[in-house]
Design a protein around this motif. Structure first.
Motif, mmCIF file in Angstrom:
data_model
loop_
_atom_site.group_PDB
_atom_site.id
_atom_site.type_symbol
_atom_site.label_atom_id
_atom_site.label_comp_id
_atom_site.label_asym_id
_atom_site.label_seq_id
_atom_site.Cartn_x
_atom_site.Cartn_y
_atom_site.Cartn_z
ATOM 1 N N THR A 72 0.826 -1.208 0.000
ATOM 2 C CA THR A 72 0.000 0.000 0.000
ATOM 3 C C THR A 72 0.862 1.260 0.000
ATOM 4 O O THR A 72 1.970 1.274 0.545
ATOM 5 C CB THR A 72 -0.922 0.041 1.231
ATOM 6 N N PRO A 73 0.346 2.342 -0.590
ATOM 7 C CA PRO A 73 1.062 3.630 -0.516
ATOM 8 C C PRO A 73 1.272 4.099 0.918
ATOM 9 O O PRO A 73 2.274 4.755 1.217
ATOM 10 C CB PRO A 73 0.140 4.585 -1.285
ATOM 11 N N ASP A 74 0.340 3.761 1.814
ATOM 12 C CA ASP A 74 0.475 4.218 3.193
ATOM 13 C C ASP A 74 1.651 3.570 3.903
ATOM 14 O O ASP A 74 2.283 4.194 4.768
ATOM 15 C CB ASP A 74 -0.813 3.946 3.974
ATOM 16 N N TYR A 75 1.973 2.321 3.568
ATOM 17 C CA TYR A 75 3.153 1.707 4.168
ATOM 18 C C TYR A 75 4.414 2.453 3.722
ATOM 19 O O TYR A 75 5.280 2.775 4.542
ATOM 20 C CB TYR A 75 3.262 0.230 3.789
ATOM 21 N N ARG A 76 4.494 2.741 2.439
ATOM 22 C CA ARG A 76 5.666 3.472 1.945
ATOM 23 C C ARG A 76 5.758 4.848 2.601
ATOM 24 O O ARG A 76 6.854 5.307 2.962
ATOM 25 C CB ARG A 76 5.594 3.595 0.422
ATOM 26 N N GLU A 77 4.609 5.505 2.767
ATOM 27 C CA GLU A 77 4.601 6.807 3.415
ATOM 28 C C GLU A 77 4.983 6.689 4.889
ATOM 29 O O GLU A 77 5.725 7.529 5.418
ATOM 30 C CB GLU A 77 3.214 7.444 3.291
ATOM 31 N N LYS A 123 11.786 11.528 10.084
ATOM 32 C CA LYS A 123 11.422 12.106 11.385
ATOM 33 C C LYS A 123 10.359 13.205 11.252
ATOM 34 O O LYS A 123 10.502 14.313 11.762
ATOM 35 C CB LYS A 123 12.658 12.625 12.108
ATOM 36 N N ARG A 124 9.259 12.864 10.560
ATOM 37 C CA ARG A 124 8.143 13.784 10.375
ATOM 38 C C ARG A 124 6.833 13.015 10.538
ATOM 39 O O ARG A 124 6.811 11.788 10.442
ATOM 40 C CB ARG A 124 8.191 14.423 8.981
ATOM 41 N N PRO A 125 5.733 13.721 10.785
ATOM 42 C CA PRO A 125 4.441 13.033 10.875
ATOM 43 C C PRO A 125 4.055 12.441 9.513
ATOM 44 O O PRO A 125 4.274 13.074 8.475
ATOM 45 C CB PRO A 125 3.463 14.128 11.298
ATOM 46 N N PRO A 126 3.483 11.263 9.473
ATOM 47 C CA PRO A 126 3.062 10.681 8.196
ATOM 48 C C PRO A 126 1.825 11.380 7.640
ATOM 49 O O PRO A 126 1.020 11.932 8.396
ATOM 50 C CB PRO A 126 2.772 9.222 8.539
ATOM 51 N N ARG A 127 1.692 11.350 6.333
ATOM 52 C CA ARG A 127 0.518 11.899 5.657
ATOM 53 C C ARG A 127 -0.152 10.756 4.890
ATOM 54 O O ARG A 127 0.081 10.566 3.698
ATOM 55 C CB ARG A 127 0.921 13.040 4.736
ATOM 56 N N PHE A 128 -0.946 9.983 5.614
ATOM 57 C CA PHE A 128 -1.597 8.816 5.012
ATOM 58 C C PHE A 128 -2.770 9.250 4.130
ATOM 59 O O PHE A 128 -3.466 10.215 4.442
ATOM 60 C CB PHE A 128 -2.103 7.857 6.089
ATOM 61 N N THR A 129 -2.975 8.501 3.044
ATOM 62 C CA THR A 129 -4.077 8.798 2.139
ATOM 63 C C THR A 129 -5.203 7.770 2.221
ATOM 64 O O THR A 129 -6.279 7.976 1.693
ATOM 65 C CB THR A 129 -3.582 8.863 0.695
ATOM 66 N N GLY A 130 -4.935 6.631 2.873
ATOM 67 C CA GLY A 130 -5.968 5.619 3.035
ATOM 68 C C GLY A 130 -6.115 4.670 1.882
ATOM 69 O O GLY A 130 -6.999 3.814 1.903
ATOM 70 N N GLY A 131 -5.311 4.801 0.855
ATOM 71 C CA GLY A 131 -5.468 3.979 -0.335
ATOM 72 C C GLY A 131 -4.995 2.546 -0.148
ATOM 73 O O GLY A 131 -4.113 2.252 0.653
ATOM 74 N N ALA A 132 -5.632 1.631 -0.895
ATOM 75 C CA ALA A 132 -5.217 0.225 -0.905
ATOM 76 C C ALA A 132 -4.136 0.019 -1.947
ATOM 77 O O ALA A 132 -3.815 0.930 -2.728
ATOM 78 C CB ALA A 132 -6.421 -0.666 -1.186
#
Length: 267
Positions: A244-249, A257-266
């Motif tokens: 998933t893109p969120d794992y890479r993010e 060392k920054r907050p993640p910006r998850f998009t929720g995509g599969a």
């Protein structure tokens, strides 16, 4: 936008999530066929909205849901009512739908949750309750069997002995006891319940939605899997999560060392 006051289920869009409110406060939000249809439509609309990544379910007025409105289930004199049709048509599809939604569901129990209303709440992913709330498996008072998934979820949440006591005695359970028994996630003072529920739904709406769905799938499967099957399932689901893109993010955000910006995509 919020629904009109006459709507049986109000649907309100918030940033990243929706609030669905059962809205028959004069009947403690007891279910009718029409309210089932309204809730089904509200769920369909939320799933079709790509910006909706979490749901918050609650009830209007002084109760969450008193279960089935019995005025719809009266048989004529000497005539029995086939309650199995109600389950096939309404409650079973509703519980299956909630357990299969592609987003997490928070339930805020703001008062009594009785019968199918209690089991509707327990079908959600995270349950918060007002300190004054109560949970009641009322079925035995009517000579009925707990439905809406009650006989499945109660033993898994509170154990065999407590599940039997709740079902056979049909006594109300205080929210604080429900929390202590592990039946719900957390109790809050009445005045702050909805603030806390909104805060939790907003938080979940920023998380890796596809990954949260896979976590839920794994936990549900663990109820019936042996260890070998569960290890295999973890392997398979982890493979999907890793694509998933969120794992890479998430990895990039950790390394940078920054907050993640998850998009929720599969994947």
């Amino acid at each position: 936008m919020a629904g009109e006051p006459t709507d049986l289920v109000l649907s309100e869009r918030r940033e990243g999530y929706r609030v669905l409110t059962l809205n028959r406060p004069d009947r403690l939000n007891a279910f009718t066929g029409a309210m089932h249809e309204a809730l089904r439509a509200a769920l369909d609309d939320a799933v079709a909205d790509e910006t909706c990544r979490a749901l918050l379910l609650t009830g209007a007025g002084r109760g969450f849901c008193a279960g089935q409105d019995l005025s719809e289930r009266r048989g004529g004199e000497g005539r029995a009512v086939d309650l199995s049709q109600t389950l096939d048509q309404y409650y079973n599809p509703l519980i299956r739908r909630l357990r299969d939604l592609p987003m997490p569901v928070v339930c805020a129990v703001n008062g009594v949750a009785a019968g199918a209303g209690a089991n509707l709440a327990l079908a959600c992913d995270i349950v918060l309750a007002a300190r004054s709330a109560t949970f009641l498996q009322a079925f035995a008072r009517l000579g009925l069997v707990p439905d809406a998934g009650g006989t499945w979820v109660l033993p898994r949440l509170v154990g065999r002995a407590r599940a039997r006591g709740l079902a056979l005695l049909a006594e109300p359970l205080a929210a604080e006891t429900a929390e202590a028994w592990g039946m719900i996630w957390r109790v809050h003072d009445d005045a702050v319940l909805m603030d806390e529920a909104h805060r939790l739904a907003a938080r979940l709406a920023t998380q890796p939605t596809a990954g949260l769905r896979l976590i839920r799938d794994a936990l549900d499967a663990s109820e019936t899997n042996d260890l070998d099957r569960q290890l295999d399932l973890e392997r398979d689901l982890q493979g999907r999560a890793g694509r998933t893109p969120d794992y890479r993010e998430g990895v990039a955000a950790f390394l940078e060392k920054r907050p993640p910006r998850f998009t929720g995509g599969a994947s």
